[in-house]
Design an enzyme around this catalytic site. Sequence first.
Site, PDB file in Angstrom:
ATOM      1  N   GLU A 174       0.808  -1.226   0.000  1.00 53.88           N
ATOM      2  CA  GLU A 174       0.000   0.000   0.000  1.00 53.88           C
ATOM      3  C   GLU A 174       0.839   1.274   0.000  1.00 53.88           C
ATOM      4  OE1 GLU A 174      -2.752  -0.547   3.262  1.00 53.88           O
ATOM      5  OE2 GLU A 174      -3.509  -2.413   2.429  1.00 53.88           O
ATOM      6  N   GLU A 284      -5.603 -10.951  -1.338  1.00 54.61           N
ATOM      7  CA  GLU A 284      -6.485 -10.712  -0.181  1.00 54.61           C
ATOM      8  C   GLU A 284      -7.949 -10.704  -0.611  1.00 54.61           C
ATOM      9  OE1 GLU A 284      -5.269  -7.221   2.026  1.00 54.61           O
ATOM     10  OE2 GLU A 284      -3.142  -7.656   1.761  1.00 54.61           O
TER      11      GLU A 284
HETATM   12  O1  G3I Z   1      -4.488  -7.480  18.868  1.00 47.94           O
HETATM   13  C1  G3I Z   1      -5.265  -6.364  19.316  1.00 47.94           C
HETATM   14  C2  G3I Z   1      -5.903  -6.670  20.640  1.00 47.94           C
HETATM   15  O2  G3I Z   1      -4.887  -6.836  21.598  1.00 47.94           O
HETATM   16  C3  G3I Z   1      -6.838  -5.507  21.004  1.00 47.94           C
HETATM   17  O3  G3I Z   1      -7.502  -5.812  22.183  1.00 47.94           O
HETATM   18  C4  G3I Z   1      -7.865  -5.273  19.905  1.00 47.94           C
HETATM   19  C5  G3I Z   1      -8.772  -4.092  20.195  1.00 47.94           C
HETATM   20  O4  G3I Z   1      -9.249  -3.495  19.031  1.00 47.94           O
HETATM   21  O5  G3I Z   1      -7.162  -5.008  18.718  1.00 47.94           O
HETATM   22  C6  G3I Z   1      -6.337  -6.069  18.288  1.00 47.94           C
HETATM   23  O6  G3I Z   1      -5.674  -5.684  17.135  1.00 47.94           O
HETATM   24  C7  G3I Z   1      -6.459  -5.651  15.949  1.00 47.94           C
HETATM   25  C8  G3I Z   1      -5.796  -6.565  14.941  1.00 47.94           C
HETATM   26  O7  G3I Z   1      -6.463  -6.475  13.685  1.00 47.94           O
HETATM   27  C9  G3I Z   1      -5.799  -8.028  15.369  1.00 47.94           C
HETATM   28  O8  G3I Z   1      -7.108  -8.483  15.469  1.00 47.94           O
HETATM   29  C10 G3I Z   1      -6.501  -4.243  15.436  1.00 47.94           C
HETATM   30  O9  G3I Z   1      -7.247  -3.427  16.305  1.00 47.94           O
HETATM   31  C11 G3I Z   1      -7.119  -4.193  14.046  1.00 47.94           C
HETATM   32  O10 G3I Z   1      -6.950  -2.882  13.498  1.00 47.94           O
HETATM   33  C12 G3I Z   1      -6.380  -5.167  13.136  1.00 47.94           C
HETATM   34  O11 G3I Z   1      -7.027  -5.150  11.891  1.00 47.94           O
HETATM   35  C13 G3I Z   1      -6.285  -5.726  10.842  1.00 47.94           C
HETATM   36  C14 G3I Z   1      -6.012  -4.667   9.767  1.00 47.94           C
HETATM   37  O12 G3I Z   1      -5.362  -5.274   8.674  1.00 47.94           O
HETATM   38  C15 G3I Z   1      -5.141  -3.553  10.312  1.00 47.94           C
HETATM   39  O13 G3I Z   1      -4.700  -2.712   9.312  1.00 47.94           O
HETATM   40  C16 G3I Z   1      -7.114  -6.861  10.258  1.00 47.94           C
HETATM   41  O14 G3I Z   1      -7.188  -7.916  11.223  1.00 47.94           O
HETATM   42  C17 G3I Z   1      -6.450  -7.380   8.978  1.00 47.94           C
HETATM   43  O15 G3I Z   1      -7.327  -8.284   8.345  1.00 47.94           O
HETATM   44  C18 G3I Z   1      -6.188  -6.219   8.028  1.00 47.94           C
HETATM   45  O16 G3I Z   1      -5.535  -6.711   6.884  1.00 47.94           O
HETATM   46  C19 G3I Z   1      -5.261  -5.753   5.871  1.00 47.94           C
HETATM   47  C20 G3I Z   1      -3.965  -6.160   5.193  1.00 47.94           C
HETATM   48  O17 G3I Z   1      -2.941  -6.300   6.142  1.00 47.94           O
HETATM   49  C21 G3I Z   1      -3.564  -5.155   4.116  1.00 47.94           C
HETATM   50  N1  G3I Z   1      -4.644  -4.927   3.180  1.00 47.94           N
HETATM   51  C22 G3I Z   1      -5.946  -4.603   3.766  1.00 47.94           C
HETATM   52  C23 G3I Z   1      -6.353  -5.659   4.790  1.00 47.94           C
HETATM   53  C24 G3I Z   1      -7.749  -5.402   5.336  1.00 47.94           C
HETATM   54  O18 G3I Z   1      -7.796  -4.200   6.041  1.00 47.94           O
END
Ligand code: G3I
Length: 361
Positions: A174, A284
């Site tokens: 990205e 993805e």
């Molecule tokens: O691990 C923490 C946890 O400790 C906490 O309590 C909780 C509270 O919100 O958050 C948890 O972290 C989250 C993490 O996923 C693991 O579940 C984050 O908030 C959340 O923002 C994060 O989201 C991820 C996102 O990328 C972040 O940018 C998604 O799972 C993941 O599917 C998504 O993947 C991205 C690719 O890397 C790049 N392309 C887009 C794609 C979708 O957004």
Amino acid sequence: MKYYCALALIFLVIGNSFCLEDDVPSLKEHFAKYFKIGTCVSGGEIVNGNAQHFINHHFNSITPENELKPDAILDQAASQQQGNNVNPIVKIGQQAYYILKFCSENGIPVRGHTLVWHSQTPDWLFREGFNNWGNYVSRDVMNIRLENFIKNTFATIKRDFPNLTLYAYDVCNEVFAGSGGGLRPKGESKWMDIYGDDTYIINAFKFARKYAPQGCKLYINDFNEYMPAKTQNILDEAVKLKNMGIIDGIGMQSHIGSDWPSVQDYQTALTRFIQTGLEVMVTELDMKATDLSLQANKYRDLFQVLVNNNARIPSVTFWGTTDERSWIKGGNPLLFSNYQPKEAYWKVMTVGTNNKEKNLK
Ligand code: G3I
């Protein structure tokens, strides 16, 4: 009453374990002559036995969803203590360990995700002393850090999982602005703040080429890749990197909807990427939808396009196993719900059976 509740629970548990049935034809076997079929997984999902069974049945490529991102593998305390201001220390966390161990033990090749990203990268990586405050480092210092970060990432994975196959890696993720308009600007990316141009991308690929294991294909990965202006941005950079011999492929994230973009527009972008001579992986894939029949038909049409172009597409990865696990909450984006096949799964499975053998040259 307690007795009936316990009984119901037992049936639910047994039912669920049998629900991950082997008589549902395997996606990876169905598409074996065309491309690998992948999924992303989280550390939380992979420790579940039923999920493991399901994943082994359908997928032959795995991408850790968050567990190899810079914020998950960079160790601030160790970097401050041992990093001499230039050597970011990398550690495989517990969640990544679960995933990579599963892949290693089951012989499932991995797509690494990701090294250089504006998001999920700690601010301290860019500051003097690896501290949370103070000045940002110079471009020269950042360059040494970038090389060491990439070197340490590959070396740590190799040390901890010597038998793991890393077959592809998203070196840059990205790096372009949301829907076109060139590189993500200063203010949106610390990489851009420090470098001011695409040198960080070029250097990341040079370092990845130097340290990645043999056979690991190096990718530039992005979203909205089917929007013409963004397609052009990706193409321009990818061709530049290709001319330097340091990139292998373009990752089409493919977060789409049942209403947009059209399969035709998606195909236009795919064709342009393939025409560069680089590989293309769908990295993805998911499709937000409310009308599940519409979704099913579009998934089928999309897979027909992918199968038609399979000679240049080594893998197609879904961003998740089952709707309930997806980052898109309530959007029904995948082929399974509660690990059960949806209409979209059955439509996808109608594609490919009459097509030509994969051109393996
Ligand atoms: O691990 C923490 C946890 O400790 C906490 O309590 C909780 C509270 O919100 O958050 C948890 O972290 C989250 C993490 O996923 C693991 O579940 C984050 O908030 C959340 O923002 C994060 O989201 C991820 C996102 O990328 C972040 O940018 C998604 O799972 C993941 O599917 C998504 O993947 C991205 C690719 O890397 C790049 N392309 C887009 C794609 C979708 O957004």
